[in-house]
Scaffold this motif. Sequence first.
Motif, PDB file in Angstrom:
ATOM      1  N   UNK A  45      -0.269  -6.267 -10.090  1.00 47.59           N
ATOM      2  CA  UNK A  45      -0.826  -5.163 -10.697  1.00 47.59           C
ATOM      3  C   UNK A  45      -0.723  -4.014  -9.644  1.00 47.59           C
ATOM      4  N   UNK A  46      -0.590  -2.765 -10.160  1.00 45.71           N
ATOM      5  CA  UNK A  46      -1.095  -1.631  -9.345  1.00 45.71           C
ATOM      6  C   UNK A  46      -2.366  -0.973  -9.636  1.00 45.71           C
ATOM      7  N   UNK A  47      -3.103  -0.653  -8.400  1.00 48.29           N
ATOM      8  CA  UNK A  47      -4.386  -0.031  -8.772  1.00 48.29           C
ATOM      9  C   UNK A  47      -4.618   1.084  -7.928  1.00 48.29           C
ATOM     10  N   UNK A  48      -5.028   2.298  -8.548  1.00 50.44           N
ATOM     11  CA  UNK A  48      -5.262   3.320  -7.691  1.00 50.44           C
ATOM     12  C   UNK A  48      -6.366   3.319  -6.807  1.00 50.44           C
ATOM     13  N   UNK A  49      -6.321   3.784  -5.676  1.00 52.49           N
ATOM     14  CA  UNK A  49      -7.516   3.963  -4.664  1.00 52.49           C
ATOM     15  C   UNK A  49      -7.239   4.542  -3.436  1.00 52.49           C
TER      16      UNK A  49
ATOM     17  N   UNK B 126       0.855  -1.200   0.136  1.00 50.74           N
ATOM     18  CA  UNK B 126      -0.013  -0.094  -0.017  1.00 50.74           C
ATOM     19  C   UNK B 126       0.960   1.022   0.138  1.00 50.74           C
ATOM     20  N   UNK B 127       0.583   2.151  -0.748  1.00 51.81           N
ATOM     21  CA  UNK B 127       1.409   3.434  -1.072  1.00 51.81           C
ATOM     22  C   UNK B 127       0.327   4.543  -0.832  1.00 51.81           C
ATOM     23  N   UNK B 128       1.201   5.753  -0.522  1.00 59.09           N
ATOM     24  CA  UNK B 128       0.596   6.834  -0.596  1.00 59.09           C
ATOM     25  C   UNK B 128       1.235   7.891   0.318  1.00 59.09           C
ATOM     26  N   UNK B 129       0.938   9.343  -0.063  1.00 63.69           N
ATOM     27  CA  UNK B 129       1.644  10.479   0.493  1.00 63.69           C
ATOM     28  C   UNK B 129       0.804  11.063   1.347  1.00 63.69           C
ATOM     29  N   UNK B 130       0.676  10.906   2.687  1.00 62.37           N
ATOM     30  CA  UNK B 130      -0.423  11.385   3.685  1.00 62.37           C
ATOM     31  C   UNK B 130      -1.501  10.560   3.680  1.00 62.37           C
ATOM     32  N   UNK B 131      -1.734   9.818   2.716  1.00 61.63           N
ATOM     33  CA  UNK B 131      -2.909   8.962   2.859  1.00 61.63           C
ATOM     34  C   UNK B 131      -2.943   7.893   1.583  1.00 61.63           C
ATOM     35  N   UNK B 132      -3.811   6.869   1.696  1.00 60.54           N
ATOM     36  CA  UNK B 132      -3.469   5.740   0.525  1.00 60.54           C
ATOM     37  C   UNK B 132      -4.019   6.312  -0.848  1.00 60.54           C
TER      38      UNK B 132
ATOM     39  N   UNK C 270      -1.385  -8.864  -6.070  1.00 57.36           N
ATOM     40  CA  UNK C 270      -0.870 -10.133  -6.689  1.00 57.36           C
ATOM     41  C   UNK C 270      -1.775 -11.294  -6.641  1.00 57.36           C
ATOM     42  N   UNK C 271      -1.823 -11.890  -7.912  1.00 61.11           N
ATOM     43  CA  UNK C 271      -2.140 -13.068  -8.204  1.00 61.11           C
ATOM     44  C   UNK C 271      -1.442 -14.132  -7.688  1.00 61.11           C
ATOM     45  N   UNK C 272      -2.188 -15.051  -6.590  1.00 55.91           N
ATOM     46  CA  UNK C 272      -1.181 -16.191  -6.075  1.00 55.91           C
ATOM     47  C   UNK C 272      -1.051 -17.158  -6.892  1.00 55.91           C
ATOM     48  N   UNK C 273      -1.837 -17.417  -8.100  1.00 50.68           N
ATOM     49  CA  UNK C 273      -1.665 -18.577  -8.952  1.00 50.68           C
ATOM     50  C   UNK C 273      -0.525 -18.223 -10.052  1.00 50.68           C
ATOM     51  N   UNK C 274      -0.678 -17.167 -10.606  1.00 50.10           N
ATOM     52  CA  UNK C 274       0.573 -16.951 -11.660  1.00 50.10           C
ATOM     53  C   UNK C 274       1.602 -16.010 -11.071  1.00 50.10           C
ATOM     54  N   UNK C 275       1.269 -15.298  -9.838  1.00 52.59           N
ATOM     55  CA  UNK C 275       2.673 -14.438  -9.377  1.00 52.59           C
ATOM     56  C   UNK C 275       2.404 -13.072  -9.890  1.00 52.59           C
ATOM     57  N   UNK C 276       1.673 -12.867 -10.875  1.00 53.33           N
ATOM     58  CA  UNK C 276       1.633 -11.539 -11.488  1.00 53.33           C
ATOM     59  C   UNK C 276       0.998 -10.426 -10.528  1.00 53.33           C
TER      60      UNK C 276
END
Length: 552
Positions: free
Chosen positions: A453-457, A433-439, A445-451
């Motif tokens: 991805x980042x999502x904004x929220x 989880x990342x954010x500057x002052x807030x999320x 992570x997909x536990x099957x493929x290991x891939x």
Amino acid sequence: MANPTILTVDDDPAVSRAVARDIRRQYGESYRVVRAVSGEEALEALREIKLRGDQLAIMLADYRMPRMNGLEFLEAAMDLFPLARRVLLTAYADTEAAIDAINVVDLDHYLLKPWSPPEQNLYPVIDSLLELWLATPDPGVTETRVVGHRWSAPSFAVRDFLARNLVPYRWLISDEPEGGRLLAAAGLTQADVPTVVTSDGKTLVNPSERELAAHVGLSTVPASDFYDLVVVGGGPAGLGAAVYGASEGLRTLLVEQQATGGQAGQSSRIENYLGFPDGVSGQQLTERARRQALKFGAEILSTQRVVALDAAGSGRVLRLGEESAVTAHTVVLATGVSYRRLGAVGVEELTGTGVFYGSTVTEAINCSDEDVYIVGGANSAGQAAVYFSRYARRVHVLIRQGDLTRSMSSYLIDQLNDIDVIEVHPWTEVTCAEGNGHLQSLTLRDSRSGESRDVPTSWLFVFIGAEPHTDWLDGAVTRDERGFVVTGTDLMTSGRRPAGWGLPRDPYHLETSVPGVFAAGDVRATSVKRVASAVGEGAMAVSLVHRYLEAQ
């Protein structure tokens, strides 16, 4: 303070004017009569009354209204004014609906139209309801104002504490005009938040929970040093034990560290609780149970943490922090469980500023038209997803397994499948989880493929696991390897009673390894993790308390 309000709502203008006229003629000197012509208009009026800190005594709502009928209005209004008395105006053909409303909205009375003459059919009903209302202190008569930053963990903690303890408050953003004016009046700046201004004008800057509780009318100090029964924990099991203990004449003390209701109290809607076919919010259920306990004479302490349990002869001593202790003939341990912390990178630093544990109702309205992410696959996560779907643009439910069938009730799975804005992501976990002052973003992570991805929220709500937090009982009662309290026959080993057991009988069903100390609800090993079963165990514990006391 303004006179208390009597509110009437009827979509027929002639009927609306008539009922308001009759009520104003009889009660206008002591009560302010407000009328509305729709449920939506009436709810808006209630919100204004709430914000002003005024009192609401009675609501009279017509059953047959378009868009929002009288039952729907009264159910929504209960969240704002749970102690206001509720009357449904019905035609003769609608009496069956009125009877059903007794369970749905805890209806006080249904009134057949026409009510003429009012001296015979209307005023006696209003008189009796006003008498009941006046006999019950209304926590909604005061207005507490909270000034803070939107993305501030301490500001969230204050709001969450007040909301979970059902204390009405008004939230003001510090950099908006009204919040700025209140800070200026108190001689403070935006650096002095969260600031709480109580109804009597007392200003609290970044108060502790104990300090806040003491100024908003919650009890924090025991009135006595000895009780028949002390209940530790104010969730469904603890409230059940307190209600039954006090109602059966036991001097009963309930000690709660945070807020009554526990995890169930945070639920937006419980739909499988007996007697509520249309569901009930955790707050409504908690408030009713709390009122019952107080009505029967139970004492409820807030913001008190029990740190040790000791046996002293026939007494059981509970130490409350380093400040005080209480002694009781018997104890019911009902501390429940809490959500397990999410171990992903960055989550701990952003907790309270976009990352939350089970705090759905407090923040839901702030998520309007945004993407919300929920971690968890049990009922609490499903209930939260349904609730957030009313506000969010899209609700993403992240689960580590392939589907929800093993962990969630089928009725909730069906609801999630029927709501277009809810999407379930199987085999998915949060790794960062990342954010500057807030999320601001999550890495999934997909536990099957290991891939990954980042999502904004800006919103992550966590509903995973169950930790009992019973370390304070180490060495006092027997616990299993996960910390849950062992009771009854599970304490027996090859027919032998637990070590140190000094009674010529086996432990009762809910009794721990210390005679006279019982466990109920989620904290008990092998218990069924459901609200109804927790309430049942709380009641059963009291029957066993009586059996224990009679044998002494």
